[in-house]
Structure formats: C-alpha cells, structure tokens
Scaffold this active site. Structure first.
Site, mmCIF file in Angstrom:
data_model
loop_
_atom_site.group_PDB
_atom_site.id
_atom_site.type_symbol
_atom_site.label_atom_id
_atom_site.label_comp_id
_atom_site.label_asym_id
_atom_site.label_seq_id
_atom_site.Cartn_x
_atom_site.Cartn_y
_atom_site.Cartn_z
ATOM 1 N N GLU A 79 65.381 39.620 26.169
ATOM 2 C CA GLU A 79 66.167 40.622 25.423
ATOM 3 C C GLU A 79 65.324 41.870 25.134
ATOM 4 O OE1 GLU A 79 68.738 41.828 24.267
ATOM 5 O OE2 GLU A 79 70.147 40.403 23.406
ATOM 6 N N ASP A 80 65.991 42.980 24.883
ATOM 7 C CA ASP A 80 65.279 44.190 24.469
ATOM 8 C C ASP A 80 64.952 44.144 22.977
ATOM 9 O OD1 ASP A 80 67.956 44.433 23.709
ATOM 10 O OD2 ASP A 80 68.162 46.512 24.368
ATOM 11 N N ASP B 252 68.559 42.459 16.554
ATOM 12 C CA ASP B 252 68.900 43.280 15.396
ATOM 13 C C ASP B 252 69.656 42.389 14.400
ATOM 14 O OD1 ASP B 252 69.227 45.685 13.959
ATOM 15 O OD2 ASP B 252 71.050 46.205 15.016
ATOM 16 N N PHE C 215 66.191 53.312 14.076
ATOM 17 C CA PHE C 215 66.853 53.260 15.376
ATOM 18 C C PHE C 215 65.871 53.734 16.437
ATOM 19 C CE2 PHE C 215 69.698 54.021 18.839
ATOM 20 C CZ PHE C 215 70.616 53.003 18.690
ATOM 21 N N ARG D 136 66.963 55.799 27.959
ATOM 22 C CA ARG D 136 66.502 54.498 28.463
ATOM 23 C C ARG D 136 65.233 54.620 29.316
ATOM 24 N NH1 ARG D 136 70.450 50.523 27.549
ATOM 25 N NH2 ARG D 136 72.604 51.194 27.682
HETATM 26 P P1 IMP Z 1 72.299 42.508 17.718
HETATM 27 O O1 IMP Z 1 72.745 43.288 16.502
HETATM 28 O O2 IMP Z 1 71.104 41.654 17.427
HETATM 29 O O3 IMP Z 1 73.443 41.748 18.290
HETATM 30 O O4 IMP Z 1 71.820 43.568 18.792
HETATM 31 C C1 IMP Z 1 72.700 43.990 19.799
HETATM 32 C C2 IMP Z 1 72.201 45.114 20.609
HETATM 33 O O5 IMP Z 1 72.187 46.292 19.812
HETATM 34 C C3 IMP Z 1 70.815 45.057 21.211
HETATM 35 O O6 IMP Z 1 70.712 44.255 22.358
HETATM 36 C C4 IMP Z 1 70.631 46.531 21.541
HETATM 37 O O7 IMP Z 1 71.247 46.839 22.769
HETATM 38 C C5 IMP Z 1 71.358 47.226 20.402
HETATM 39 N N1 IMP Z 1 70.409 47.747 19.398
HETATM 40 C C6 IMP Z 1 70.089 47.234 18.209
HETATM 41 N N2 IMP Z 1 69.182 48.008 17.572
HETATM 42 C C7 IMP Z 1 68.917 49.021 18.419
HETATM 43 C C8 IMP Z 1 68.028 50.161 18.367
HETATM 44 O O8 IMP Z 1 67.278 50.397 17.396
HETATM 45 N N3 IMP Z 1 68.051 50.984 19.447
HETATM 46 C C9 IMP Z 1 68.834 50.774 20.544
HETATM 47 N N4 IMP Z 1 69.662 49.732 20.630
HETATM 48 C C10 IMP Z 1 69.700 48.856 19.584
#
Ligand code: IMP
Length: 180
Positions: A97-98, A101, A150, A163
């Site tokens: 995963e990247d 969050d 962010f 990206r």
């Molecule tokens: P989740 O809230 O853990 O489900 O995260 C879902 C997705 O939100 C991640 O895979 C990212 O693609 C995006 N995301 C969350 N925080 C950031 C950020 O700080 N920058 C860019 N994308 C984010």
C-alpha cells in the site's frame, strides 16, 4: 488553482534507503514461501516497482484498484474497481500500500483476500498516518510513520496530480480537505 508543495517531508534518498531495508527484511521473512505481492493501484505503484526489485526471493505479483465512496446511509465505504486474477489459495500474500489513513481501504482488501484462503496475509505500507485511524489494522512492514498532513509524491496524489514527484511532500495547507 492547484496547491503547491510546501515542504519535503521524506527525501528521495530517505525513501531509497528505507525501501532497501524493507526489501531485505521481506526477503528474509519470505525465504521458501509462495509469495504473491499485491500492488494497490494507483498510489502504491512507484513504491511497489522499487520494492520488488530489492527482493531476493522469487515472487508473483498482482494489481488491485479500490475506490472510496460516500452515500446517505453510510458515511463512507470502499469498492473494487479492478480485482484479482490469480488464485491466492495457500499463497503467502503481501499487500503493498502507499498509505494507511482511516484503515478502511486496507480492512476491505484484507477481508476480500481472506476469502481466497491464503496461507498468510501481511501488509507492507510506505506510510502510516495513525492519528486518522478509524478501523484497526496491522501494518507488518512500515516505511514511515507521518503526522496528520496531506502528502503527495512518490505515487500519492492530490486530484490525480503530483504522483510523479520522487519525494514525499506536504501540500500547501488550507486548500486541501483531509479525507476528501
Ligand atoms: P484509508 O483512509 O486508509 O482507506 O486510505 C485510503 C486512501 O486514501 C489511500 O490509499 C490513499 O490513496 C488516500 N490517502 C490517504 N491519505 C492521503 C494523503 O495524505 N495523500 C494522498 N492520498 C491519501
């Protein structure tokens, strides 16, 4: 107008060093395993491409793409846009995963992958924003823990931009609504 990158949070060389450390650890842990790496599109693509080239073990790989949605009855949810093609039965799966969050995307994907009855499922994430967590998830291999800002670059986007930056940067403050 697009917000601009305010500061660099993690440099290109810090990323490179950490990716090699993770690759070394993963290679050690998955020696003699039927390893299947799952790249979560689009954000993990650069991390994934760099990480897999540091691995000293043979591995298969797959791509999935997920999207968050919002509606009236549920504040948010996740849906799969591109699913898996390979059978994961008895495989050792490592999700790449990247960023984690709220944890919702990862929680959804973990449940989906468990349905294939793999031998094991673990998670490798480049970034972790623990302050934003809503669903508890375990990250087995973590690149960097970051504060609640962010971030963009090295695969991560703001409205599909940034990206391609080789570093992780923080966007110029107020114009970015977290979680949108
Ligand atoms: P989740 O809230 O853990 O489900 O995260 C879902 C997705 O939100 C991640 O895979 C990212 O693609 C995006 N995301 C969350 N925080 C950031 C950020 O700080 N920058 C860019 N994308 C984010």
């Amino acid at each position: 107008m697009k917000p601009s990158v305010q500061s660099i949070l993690i440099t290109e060389s810090q990323i490179e060093k950490r990716v090699h450390e993770l690759g070394k650890q993963i290679s050690k842990d998955y020696d003699k395993s039927d390893l299947v790496l799952i790249c979560v599109l689009k954000g993990a693509i650069l991390f994934f491409a760099d990480l897999i080239r540091t691995l000293a073990v043979p591995a298969r790989y797959e791509f999935v793409q997920l999207a968050s949605y919002h509606n009236d009855t549920k504040s948010s949810g996740v849906q799969m846009i591109q699913g898996l093609y390979q059978d994961l039965f008895r495989a050792d799966v490592l999700i790449v995963e990247d960023i984690v969050d709220t944890g919702m995307t990862l929680d959804f994907l973990l449940n989906h992958i468990e349905s294939f009855e793999p031998t094991s499922v673990k998670v490798c994430s480049l970034l972790d924003k623990p302050d934003r967590r809503e669903v508890p998830v375990t990250i087995d291999y973590l690149g960097f823990k970051i504060p609640n800002s962010f971030v963009v670059g090295y695969g991560l986007d703001f409205a599909q931009h940034y990206r391609n930056l080789p570093y992780i940067g923080v966007l110029d403050g107020d114009s970015v609504a977290l979680g949108s």
